[in-house]
Scaffold this motif. Structure first.
Motif, PDB file in Angstrom:
ATOM      1  N   ASP A  93       0.890  -1.157  -0.078  1.00 58.78           N
ATOM      2  CA  ASP A  93       0.080  -0.027   0.021  1.00 58.78           C
ATOM      3  C   ASP A  93       0.900   1.287  -0.092  1.00 58.78           C
ATOM      4  O   ASP A  93       2.009   1.197   0.307  1.00 58.78           O
ATOM      5  CB  ASP A  93      -0.928  -0.057   1.312  1.00 58.78           C
ATOM      6  N   GLN A  94       0.333   2.388  -0.164  1.00 56.07           N
ATOM      7  CA  GLN A  94       0.910   3.554  -0.588  1.00 56.07           C
ATOM      8  C   GLN A  94       0.160   4.749  -0.481  1.00 56.07           C
ATOM      9  O   GLN A  94      -1.179   4.668  -0.960  1.00 56.07           O
ATOM     10  CB  GLN A  94       1.879   3.598  -1.538  1.00 56.07           C
ATOM     11  N   GLY A  95       0.773   6.139  -0.033  1.00 53.01           N
ATOM     12  CA  GLY A  95      -0.028   7.034  -0.215  1.00 53.01           C
ATOM     13  C   GLY A  95       0.498   8.113  -0.989  1.00 53.01           C
ATOM     14  O   GLY A  95       1.979   8.519  -0.942  1.00 53.01           O
ATOM     15  N   ILE A  96      -0.006   8.768  -1.668  1.00 49.84           N
ATOM     16  CA  ILE A  96       0.705   9.816  -2.602  1.00 49.84           C
ATOM     17  C   ILE A  96      -0.459  11.110  -2.533  1.00 49.84           C
ATOM     18  O   ILE A  96      -1.567  10.854  -2.818  1.00 49.84           O
ATOM     19  CB  ILE A  96       0.707   9.485  -4.125  1.00 49.84           C
ATOM     20  N   ASN A  97       0.051  12.301  -2.340  1.00 44.11           N
ATOM     21  CA  ASN A  97      -0.550  13.165  -2.240  1.00 44.11           C
ATOM     22  C   ASN A  97      -0.259  14.304  -3.150  1.00 44.11           C
ATOM     23  O   ASN A  97       0.761  15.071  -3.101  1.00 44.11           O
ATOM     24  CB  ASN A  97      -0.816  14.200  -0.801  1.00 44.11           C
ATOM     25  N   LYS A  98      -0.987  14.590  -4.391  1.00 45.14           N
ATOM     26  CA  LYS A  98      -0.949  15.377  -4.993  1.00 45.14           C
ATOM     27  C   LYS A  98      -1.307  16.497  -5.021  1.00 45.14           C
ATOM     28  O   LYS A  98      -2.454  16.993  -5.320  1.00 45.14           O
ATOM     29  CB  LYS A  98      -1.485  15.060  -6.806  1.00 45.14           C
ATOM     30  N   ALA A  99      -0.765  17.154  -4.172  1.00 46.19           N
ATOM     31  CA  ALA A  99      -1.380  18.565  -3.408  1.00 46.19           C
ATOM     32  C   ALA A  99      -1.142  19.780  -4.458  1.00 46.19           C
ATOM     33  O   ALA A  99      -0.362  19.611  -5.491  1.00 46.19           O
ATOM     34  CB  ALA A  99      -0.413  18.898  -2.411  1.00 46.19           C
ATOM     35  N   PHE A 105       4.434  14.918 -12.862  1.00 46.53           N
ATOM     36  CA  PHE A 105       3.626  13.805 -13.242  1.00 46.53           C
ATOM     37  C   PHE A 105       4.372  12.336 -12.935  1.00 46.53           C
ATOM     38  O   PHE A 105       5.771  12.423 -12.509  1.00 46.53           O
ATOM     39  CB  PHE A 105       3.378  13.957 -14.988  1.00 46.53           C
ATOM     40  N   ILE A 106       3.569  11.510 -12.886  1.00 44.81           N
ATOM     41  CA  ILE A 106       4.098  10.037 -12.848  1.00 44.81           C
ATOM     42  C   ILE A 106       3.904   9.488 -14.139  1.00 44.81           C
ATOM     43  O   ILE A 106       2.794   9.328 -14.512  1.00 44.81           O
ATOM     44  CB  ILE A 106       3.513   9.262 -11.675  1.00 44.81           C
ATOM     45  N   ASP A 107       5.102   8.973 -14.833  1.00 43.72           N
ATOM     46  CA  ASP A 107       4.957   8.502 -16.160  1.00 43.72           C
ATOM     47  C   ASP A 107       4.165   7.162 -16.246  1.00 43.72           C
ATOM     48  O   ASP A 107       3.794   6.598 -15.421  1.00 43.72           O
ATOM     49  CB  ASP A 107       6.425   8.608 -16.812  1.00 43.72           C
ATOM     50  N   TRP A 108       3.849   6.912 -17.614  1.00 46.32           N
ATOM     51  CA  TRP A 108       3.273   5.903 -18.024  1.00 46.32           C
ATOM     52  C   TRP A 108       4.003   4.473 -17.416  1.00 46.32           C
ATOM     53  O   TRP A 108       5.010   4.530 -17.508  1.00 46.32           O
ATOM     54  CB  TRP A 108       3.328   5.716 -19.436  1.00 46.32           C
ATOM     55  N   HIS A 109       3.354   3.563 -16.636  1.00 50.15           N
ATOM     56  CA  HIS A 109       3.771   2.382 -16.116  1.00 50.15           C
ATOM     57  C   HIS A 109       2.598   1.502 -16.053  1.00 50.15           C
ATOM     58  O   HIS A 109       1.258   1.703 -15.897  1.00 50.15           O
ATOM     59  CB  HIS A 109       4.477   2.637 -14.820  1.00 50.15           C
ATOM     60  N   GLN A 110       2.916   0.147 -15.654  1.00 46.07           N
ATOM     61  CA  GLN A 110       2.017  -0.925 -15.206  1.00 46.07           C
ATOM     62  C   GLN A 110       2.703  -0.990 -13.577  1.00 46.07           C
ATOM     63  O   GLN A 110       3.794  -1.248 -13.352  1.00 46.07           O
ATOM     64  CB  GLN A 110       2.237  -2.025 -16.124  1.00 46.07           C
ATOM     65  N   GLN A 202      -6.523  19.402  -3.221  1.00 44.09           N
ATOM     66  CA  GLN A 202      -5.753  18.281  -2.906  1.00 44.09           C
ATOM     67  C   GLN A 202      -6.265  17.155  -3.942  1.00 44.09           C
ATOM     68  O   GLN A 202      -7.384  17.074  -4.319  1.00 44.09           O
ATOM     69  CB  GLN A 202      -6.140  17.789  -1.373  1.00 44.09           C
ATOM     70  N   ARG A 203      -5.305  16.228  -3.773  1.00 47.07           N
ATOM     71  CA  ARG A 203      -5.653  15.030  -4.732  1.00 47.07           C
ATOM     72  C   ARG A 203      -5.080  13.846  -3.787  1.00 47.07           C
ATOM     73  O   ARG A 203      -3.907  13.429  -4.299  1.00 47.07           O
ATOM     74  CB  ARG A 203      -5.279  15.001  -6.005  1.00 47.07           C
ATOM     75  N   ARG A 204      -5.552  13.502  -2.861  1.00 46.47           N
ATOM     76  CA  ARG A 204      -4.903  12.417  -1.912  1.00 46.47           C
ATOM     77  C   ARG A 204      -5.750  11.070  -2.297  1.00 46.47           C
ATOM     78  O   ARG A 204      -6.660  10.893  -2.752  1.00 46.47           O
ATOM     79  CB  ARG A 204      -5.270  12.517  -0.830  1.00 46.47           C
ATOM     80  N   TRP A 206      -5.111   6.789  -1.423  1.00 40.97           N
ATOM     81  CA  TRP A 206      -4.560   5.449  -0.728  1.00 40.97           C
ATOM     82  C   TRP A 206      -4.739   4.507  -1.513  1.00 40.97           C
ATOM     83  O   TRP A 206      -5.819   3.998  -2.044  1.00 40.97           O
ATOM     84  CB  TRP A 206      -5.254   5.284   0.530  1.00 40.97           C
ATOM     85  N   VAL A 207      -3.545   3.674  -2.069  1.00 40.03           N
ATOM     86  CA  VAL A 207      -3.376   2.864  -2.894  1.00 40.03           C
ATOM     87  C   VAL A 207      -3.198   1.280  -2.129  1.00 40.03           C
ATOM     88  O   VAL A 207      -2.387   1.282  -1.386  1.00 40.03           O
ATOM     89  CB  VAL A 207      -2.422   2.792  -3.812  1.00 40.03           C
ATOM     90  N   LEU A 208      -4.291   0.601  -2.257  1.00 37.30           N
ATOM     91  CA  LEU A 208      -4.020  -0.876  -1.505  1.00 37.30           C
ATOM     92  C   LEU A 208      -3.959  -2.108  -2.671  1.00 37.30           C
ATOM     93  O   LEU A 208      -4.824  -2.088  -3.486  1.00 37.30           O
ATOM     94  CB  LEU A 208      -5.311  -1.427  -0.789  1.00 37.30           C
TER      95      LEU A 208
HETATM   96  O1  AKG Z   1      -1.544   8.235  -6.945  1.00 37.95           O
HETATM   97  C1  AKG Z   1      -0.506   8.297  -7.926  1.00 37.95           C
HETATM   98  O2  AKG Z   1      -0.585   9.696  -8.326  1.00 37.95           O
HETATM   99  C2  AKG Z   1      -0.059   7.625  -8.580  1.00 37.95           C
HETATM  100  C3  AKG Z   1      -0.731   6.334  -8.537  1.00 37.95           C
HETATM  101  C4  AKG Z   1       0.250   5.046  -9.476  1.00 37.95           C
HETATM  102  O3  AKG Z   1       0.378   5.483 -10.448  1.00 37.95           O
HETATM  103  C5  AKG Z   1       0.203   3.796  -8.849  1.00 37.95           C
HETATM  104  O4  AKG Z   1      -0.426   3.613  -7.714  1.00 37.95           O
HETATM  105  O5  AKG Z   1       0.813   2.993  -9.512  1.00 37.95           O
END
Ligand code: AKG
Length: 253
Positions: A93-99, A105-110, A202-204, A206-208
């Motif tokens: 899991d992770q948190g990113i806040n694009k405040a 940017f975060i580039d193209w990925h899988q 804000q753009r918060r 939480w990724v699980l």
């Molecule tokens: O939340 C984001 O800005 C990036 C999220 C993302 O690309 C990811 O979790 O793989």
């Protein structure tokens, strides 16, 4: 509630679907509070100074008992079970806040691109804690790109990025969410997030992420038994456990 047939069809065809507000209002407010505590202070910073940096923190669940108590949430696991089967581990899991002002940017990925060595696809649940759109650093995806399997990636600083020329972005589309929505996507879905160019939104998120319990690194044969079981034989584990301790060192940033 498991996936509806429409959500499942959309997930299979496009590689993503919006599951709506899986967490209730009270849970969301507890998540936001913990998230702000963890992601706003002492976090890692990503992006570049020129465009505007943003905070990032990995494995929030190891830093907060409140968040840890939600990784085996039935609403998430009912969906995960439909797609992964009866034996499931919590992957990441992770948190990113694009405040506001986080213009990088975060580039193209899988998401699979971050694993050192190939693994089977896993599931990403992207919980929007704020409304998210192209204006405030939201997601852009290539619908159907999950069907191409793992594309070649290289690293740019800490980010795994799809190699030039291998991804067709002609039909790339924003994937907007309302605060509280949970977006589900395949770890093979090609996506990026743009910068937040607003002054006050804000753009918060939480990724699980969840994987099959027998997920292994196909290069080394390693079973990821440092990731906690959250479902065994279809039963949710009230106390998730891993056979081996997890260490962030050597894992994703
Ligand atoms: O939340 C984001 O800005 C990036 C999220 C993302 O690309 C990811 O979790 O793989």
């Amino acid at each position: 509630m498991p996936l509806t047939s429409d959500q499942r069809a959309e997930f299979e065809t496009l590689g993503f679907t919006n599951l709506g507000p899986l967490f209730d209002v009270d849970e969301r407010s507890r998540i936001s509070e913990e998230y702000d505590r963890l992601v706003s202070f002492d976090s890692q910073v990503l992006g570049n100074k020129e465009d505007g940096e943003f905070p990032y923190r990995a494995m929030l669940n190891y830093r907060s008992s409140e968040l840890a108590s939600l990784i085996n949430h039935p609403a998430l696991l009912d969906v995960a079970r439909t797609l992964l089967g009866d034996n499931i581990r919590f992957w990441w899991d992770q948190g990113i806040n694009k405040a506001p002002g986080s213009g990088s940017f975060i580039d193209w990925h899988q998401d699979n691109g971050y694993t050192n060595g190939r693994t089977a696809p896993f599931l990403t649940f992207w919980l929007a804690l704020d409304d998210s759109s192209i204006e405030n650093g939201g997601l852009v995806v290539v619908p159907g790109s999950h069907r191409h399997g793992l594309l070649p990636h290289h690293y740019e600083t800490v980010h795994a990025v799809i190699d030039d020329g291998v991804l067709d972005i002609a039909n790339a589309t924003p994937l907007n969410a309302k605060a509280g929505d949970v977006l589900l996507f395949s770890s093979y879905l090609a996506h990026r997030t743009v910068g937040n160019h607003t002054k006050n939104r804000q753009r918060r998120a939480w990724v699980l992420q969840y994987c099959r319990a027998d997920q292994r690194n196909e290069k080394t044969g390693e079973v990821y038994d440092n990731r906690p079981w959250v479902m065994k034989e279809g039963e949710i584990l009230q106390e998730p456990f891993a056979e081996r301790a997890f260490s962030l060192r050597g894992e994703r940033p």
